[in-house]
Structure formats: C-alpha cells, structure tokens
Design an enzyme around this catalytic site. Sequence first.
Site, PDB file in Angstrom:
ATOM      1  N   ARG A   1     -10.237 -29.887 -76.997  1.00  0.00           N
ATOM      2  CA  ARG A   1      -9.343 -31.008 -77.284  1.00  0.00           C
ATOM      3  C   ARG A   1     -10.042 -32.279 -76.810  1.00  0.00           C
ATOM      4  O   ARG A   1     -10.155 -32.526 -75.616  1.00  0.00           O
ATOM      5  CB  ARG A   1      -8.045 -30.774 -76.502  1.00  0.00           C
TER       6      ARG A   1
ATOM      7  N   HIS B   1      -3.872 -34.746 -73.816  1.00  0.00           N
ATOM      8  CA  HIS B   1      -2.854 -33.866 -74.407  1.00  0.00           C
ATOM      9  C   HIS B   1      -2.050 -34.602 -75.478  1.00  0.00           C
ATOM     10  O   HIS B   1      -1.870 -34.118 -76.589  1.00  0.00           O
ATOM     11  CB  HIS B   1      -1.929 -33.344 -73.304  1.00  0.00           C
TER      12      HIS B   1
ATOM     13  N   TYR C   1      -7.665 -34.868 -64.593  1.00  0.00           N
ATOM     14  CA  TYR C   1      -7.939 -33.436 -64.419  1.00  0.00           C
ATOM     15  C   TYR C   1      -9.220 -32.959 -65.094  1.00  0.00           C
ATOM     16  O   TYR C   1      -9.553 -31.793 -64.998  1.00  0.00           O
ATOM     17  CB  TYR C   1      -6.746 -32.600 -64.910  1.00  0.00           C
TER      18      TYR C   1
HETATM   19  C1  LIG Z   1       8.476 -23.022 -73.280  1.00  0.00           C
HETATM   20  C2  LIG Z   1       7.757 -24.309 -73.025  1.00  0.00           C
HETATM   21  N1  LIG Z   1       7.337 -24.604 -71.774  1.00  0.00           N
HETATM   22  C3  LIG Z   1       6.717 -25.787 -71.535  1.00  0.00           C
HETATM   23  C4  LIG Z   1       6.509 -26.691 -72.543  1.00  0.00           C
HETATM   24  C5  LIG Z   1       5.836 -28.055 -72.254  1.00  0.00           C
HETATM   25  N2  LIG Z   1       4.490 -28.071 -72.858  1.00  0.00           N
HETATM   26  C6  LIG Z   1       4.264 -28.651 -74.052  1.00  0.00           C
HETATM   27  S1  LIG Z   1       2.706 -28.480 -74.571  1.00  0.00           S
HETATM   28  C7  LIG Z   1       2.260 -27.639 -73.192  1.00  0.00           C
HETATM   29  C8  LIG Z   1       0.853 -27.135 -73.048  1.00  0.00           C
HETATM   30  C9  LIG Z   1       0.533 -26.091 -74.062  1.00  0.00           C
HETATM   31  O1  LIG Z   1      -0.842 -25.810 -74.041  1.00  0.00           O
HETATM   32  P1  LIG Z   1      -1.566 -24.926 -75.130  1.00  0.00           P
HETATM   33  O2  LIG Z   1      -0.732 -23.739 -75.463  1.00  0.00           O
HETATM   34  O3  LIG Z   1      -2.936 -24.657 -74.647  1.00  0.00           O
HETATM   35  O4  LIG Z   1      -1.588 -25.812 -76.446  1.00  0.00           O
HETATM   36  P2  LIG Z   1      -2.298 -27.239 -76.666  1.00  0.00           P
HETATM   37  O5  LIG Z   1      -1.316 -28.270 -76.254  1.00  0.00           O
HETATM   38  O6  LIG Z   1      -3.533 -27.265 -75.866  1.00  0.00           O
HETATM   39  O7  LIG Z   1      -2.564 -27.310 -78.127  1.00  0.00           O
HETATM   40  C10 LIG Z   1       3.343 -27.541 -72.322  1.00  0.00           C
HETATM   41  C11 LIG Z   1       3.294 -26.910 -70.992  1.00  0.00           C
HETATM   42  C12 LIG Z   1       6.957 -26.337 -73.825  1.00  0.00           C
HETATM   43  N3  LIG Z   1       6.797 -27.163 -74.869  1.00  0.00           N
HETATM   44  N4  LIG Z   1       7.572 -25.143 -74.043  1.00  0.00           N
END
Ligand SMILES: Cc1ncc(C[n+]2csc(CCOP(=O)(O)OP(=O)(O)O)c2C)c(N)n1
Lengths: 388, 338
Positions: free
Chosen positions: A282, A286, A295
């Site tokens: 990425r 985020h 981080y």
């Molecule tokens: C059940 C749940 N817990 C927490 C969140 C908050 N949240 C949104 S994105 C994220 C990180 C997800 O990371 P990843 O699966 O690696 O996907 P990326 O964002 O890197 O594409 C979090 C913790 C959420 N959307 N849903």
Amino acid sequence: MTTTPQAVRRASPRTRRPATPVAPEPTAGLLPQAEPVRLLDPDGTPLPPRADLPAPPVEALREMYRRMVVGRRFDAQATALTKQGRLAVYPSSRGQEACQVGAVLALRDDDWVFPTYRESMALTARGIDPVEVLTLLRGDGHCGYDPTVVRTAPQCTPLATQCVHAAGLAYGESYQGRDTVALAFIGDGATSEGDFHEGLNFAAVFKAPVVYFVQNNKYAISVPLSRQTAAPSLAYKGVGYGVPSEQVDGNDPVAVLAVLTRAVAHARAGHGPYLVEAHTYRMEAHTNADDASRYRDPDEVEAWRDRDPVARLEAYLRGRGELDDAAVAQVAAEAEEYAADLRTRMNAQPVVDPLSLFDHVFAEPTPQLVEQREMVRAELAADAEGDA
Amino acid sequence: MATMTMAKALNAALADAMLDDERVLVFGEDVGQLGGVFRITDGLQARFGDKRCFDTPLAEAGIVGFAVGLAMSGLRPVVEMQFDAFAYPAFEQIASHVAKLRNRTRGALSVPMVIRVPYAGGIGGVEHHCDSSEAYYAHTPGLKVVTPATVEDAYSLLREAIADPDPVVFLEPKKLYFASADAQLPARTAPFGRAVVRRPGTDATLVAYGPAVPVALEAAEAAREEGWDLEVVDVRTIVPFDDATVTASVRRTGRCLVVTEAQGFAGVGAEIAARVQERCFHALHAPVLRVAGLDIPYPAPMLEHIHLPGVDRVLDTVARLQWDDRPDPRWLAQGSAA
Ligand SMILES: Cc1ncc(C[n+]2csc(CCOP(=O)(O)OP(=O)(O)O)c2C)c(N)n1
Ligand SMILES: [Mg+2]
C-alpha cells in the site's frame, strides 16, 4: 565393521520399495509454491515461461495496462477530491493496480465481485461509473451502483464478512445451474477475522465456486503482517480447509492475471474454492486521514517504488513491441480525460432527499416509520416556511 | 381440528413452505438427519432431499452469512440457530448485513430470509441455553421480529415469515414447543403487524408476547377471584409493532401492565410501556407497570423460578395499579428519599 545378512537385506533398495505405489500426500495440490509466482522481473524482463501456468494473451495484457493507468489516475483524483472536501474519506489502492485490475479482468461480466472499501479502483476497472463508486465515500448514500446490474456487492467495511456472502452466492448460483464464479477481495489483516475462515470452510464444504483473493499490502492500518499471523504466508491458510492455494507477486501484472485466471477456471470447472495471496504494498497511508509516518519507515516505501506494477507492465509490453510512445501517450490522455470528467461531475453538489431516509428500511414502511416520516416532513416544511 | 404441539406446527409450516416454493432451503446445525435438537426440522431432509435441508459446518456467522449470499442469488434461506445464546456469533452478520442490505442498496438488493431462534427459558436449561434475546434484534432497524405464543400462530407466522420480502428473526419460545392445543392447519391467523386480544377484559390490559402470554392468561384467570377482569393482548410481532391494538385496549381498560420474560432494563417491555404511556396518558388511572425477568444473567436451573415472572408476581403487580385511587406508597417513599 561387520553387518548381518539381514541388515544388508533390509537396507537394500529392492526390499525398501513398497509393493503398491505410495498414495499422494493429502496436501497435494493444496499448498502454494514456496515462493510467490513471478513471470516478470521487477524491471519487466520476462522470466522463463512455466508449463503449469499459461501466460495471458497479449491483448489482455494491453487492456490490463490501459485499465491500470486509468485506475491509477482515478485513484489520484479521488485522493485529490478528499483535499477539496468532495469526499469524506478515500482509501487509496495506489501500488496495488495489478491486483485491482487483474482480479476483474480474470472474471466474466456475469460473475460476482465482493469488494472491500479498498477496491474503488477495481470497481471502476470493472466498468462501474466512478461517481457511483464514490457515492459511499462522498456520503450521499451507502452504495451508488445497483449490485444486481453490475454483479458487484456493496463495498464491504465490516472486515471479512463478505467472505461468507461470496460462498453463499456462489453455492446458490451453482445450485440453480448457473456457472457463475464469485471473487471475494480481502486484506491481509482481515484474514485474522473469523468470517474469513468460515467463508473458506463453507465454500470448501459446499464446493462453492469462489476465488478468495488476499491483497497482502503488509499493513492493516498501522499493524504489520507479523502481528496478524505466524504462518509462512497467508496462502498457507487454505490447506487446513482443503482449499488449493497459491501465492503470487502482486506487483507482477502478468503473474497476477495468470494465477487468477487459473483460479477462476478451477472454480468454474466445479472444483470448489481457490485461495490466492498477492504480495503487494500500500503506497499511500491507510486513508487520506491516516498518518503512515507514525508506523512505517519512508525507506521501506521507497524500496517498493522500484517494484511499481504499472512501469513493470509498460516495460514488458514495450520490450515485446506491443506498446510504443504513441500508445502510452494515448492511454495517458484517456486517463486524464477520465479524471477531468470525474472532477467535473464530482463538483456538482449531490441532491439528497431527506424523506428518502425512510425508504428501503423494509419493503413497506412500518406504521412507526410512516409517523416519523411525517414528523420530518413537517419539520422540513416549517424550515422552508421560516426561510421564506 | 387436531391436537398438536407447537413443534409439530412449526415443522408443518416448514414442510408446506418447502412444498410451495422450491427456492426455500432449510439449513443449520443438526437440522438434517437428526431433525434439529428440538426436532423442528424432523423428516424434512428425508422428504425433500439433502440439497433442500442440510447440515452446515458449526459456525453461526457462517450460516447467516451464507444465507445472505444465497438470498442474493434468489433463494429463500430459512436457517436455524441452535439456541438463543449461540446466535451471538452471527450478530455481526445480522446487524451489519441482513438488516441493512436493502437500505444500503436503496432497495436494489434485498435478502429475505428467516432466522429461527429457539429462545427464552423455563425449561431447566443450563447457562447459555435460555436467553431472551429479542431486544437485540428489535433494536436493529431492518429486521422483523416475530414470536408466536399459540400453536396456530406458530404455523401461520412462520409461513408468513418465509414469504415475507424482509428478513425475519423468528423467536420460538422453547418452553411452548411441546405444549399442545387444538389446531387446524394450514392455519392463517392475523398478519404481521397485528396484535391480538387473547382474552377480553375490562379492568386492566396485560401486554405480553411469546413465553409470557400463557403466564398472562393464567394470571388473568386467577385474577377473577380477586375481582379483576383483565384483558390480555398478545403482541405476536414485536416488529412491526401494533400500537393501534395495544392502545385501543389500554384506552378501554385504563390500566396497563407489560409482562415479559426478558430482563426488564432497556428491554422490549420498556419500549411498550413508553409507547402506551405516550399514547394513553389521559386514559390511564395508574402508571404503566412492568413485570419482567430480573436484571441478572439467566440463572442456574434451580433458581430460574425466582427469575421468571410467574402468576403471583403478575398479580402482585396488578394490585399496584392504584385501584383505590391512592398512589403506590413505594413511589412516595422513593420520591421523599430523593
Ligand atoms: C470488523 C472490523 N473491525 C475493524 C474495522 C476497522 N478497520 C477498517 S480497515 C482496517 C484494517 C484492515 O486491514 P487489511 O485487512 O489488511 O486491509 P487493507 O486496509 O490493508 O486493504 C480496520 C482495522 C473494520 N472495518 N471492521
Ligand atoms: Mg492490508
């Protein structure tokens, strides 16, 4: 040293060979390659072709290049729209273009996609109107497109929950005699959620034609992959469910398209689900609201610039004589046009109807909703009178 | 007319729905060969085959999420959660997707499905088998929440739930599964959104649903000895809620007592009491009172009779409905302490 005749006999190859052939390992065909599949070097130089993995046709790769360039421009435009206050938030997928575009190119139009919030680029690459894709992030609705028309579920934010929907939809389609495949996107962090595992397991038990596509971009917001798993790679999560799995260099467009095409064919042929992990990165924070400097080391980001998927595919196609300066300029112009059109259309203030709040809670509103609708209608009428 | 149990009526409703509509699929834990731990799906797999009625892996979020996908593909899933408290793993799927998909997609995508949940106590079950979980669902916009108290209603409401265009959480009072009554199937009772007066009366209205309805009826019978003629309203469908029938009854009787088996705090009974008070204030001779389960985690079997509202507690509370126009001394004491 002396040996007994017996010991000699036991050690002889003739007696060690079993009478019947050894059954194949129960994990045969399930485990990924030890290293991510790669068909291009980071500089675009083709690696030796592989017998087990047909290379995608060059027209598909030219189209992939076009959509990746347009996709990257779309992504940059969306980030710019957050700065102008036109979008509430935008999670960029810059750096993940090969995955975003490869996934939708591997599918037919009547297949189903189950995207997350990260997949705006994939959805525009699928041909969905970018303004409809950005409805969620602009804040004038939860989902701008009609999922039944574009065969794409609403972008999913409760992590991993879409994995079980994909299993159910794919099973339901095959149950009704249709050969639809469902592709579920998921991030590396979300593979820790229960619904990822329940999805894989349901799809495997019901032999549902689903491709689970993990974009391992190394972070879940701020949390690095090492905090999500101790597995050698996320692709090893398939074997426990009896799901064949592969890992691929997610910044190698040719490999991504080849591996996903094979996965989709596997699912469509009735062999059940398939798990693909793409190693990517990425490049942005985020979302625009995140500060990645808290981080991660900028040097780490710099190192990934050398593995840029767009430049890699461009170099490869140029090397094959399939792309020249004129074609590159033409695609770049198309991308600019796409972004300009998006900019213009996003500048228009969306029209929202307060009374639509009560639509589609149920097929027919309850008496209580009818009452509340009347209350809001009266409030609005009073406001309008006050303004007049 | 035949005498039958609620369990049999539910089973018949499932079978008839599967017969009428081949899109209906019934699945969950142990629902296939075994027929479910309460035998509600008994015989369905043998009759309709294991593609129409089948066991799933043990994963409640998976079951409900799978149903979402099946509904998206045009099928009509009817899933069984084995027990009330074991539906909690599915809550994210229910609250974030089942309840919201129609709204999130402006009506483009609906996921009609029935989530059957054996619920509430009174059967001497050990912990995690007796929760009254209706408030969680009723508090989630987008879900219909239905709970039968009679054998014919069980059949009719379940048929209607399966045919409904919206997702329905269908709460089956476990303690009523094996109570029998005369019933004529296929029954068609009042539709969703309609409460029913189970017993007419003139002096006060007892509002109840599901497992509390027989308690309210028994209390009303016993109240005759005290000289009270009590009306009993069975809510039947918590969502959509029938304000009209409930308020018409309370306006007639002037007194209202809400009886629920669920713990009272922030519960469906509190909602009903508030709605009655908002709509019937000038007709009321006494504050709307509630009799509910205690605000405790569901107790161990040997103490559940203390927790569950019984006839005596209902009658004691009826007695506090200011029959002699004097305010309840408890309220006065509390007021002076404050
Ligand atoms: C059940 C749940 N817990 C927490 C969140 C908050 N949240 C949104 S994105 C994220 C990180 C997800 O990371 P990843 O699966 O690696 O996907 P990326 O964002 O890197 O594409 C979090 C913790 C959420 N959307 N849903
Ligand atoms: Mg990630």
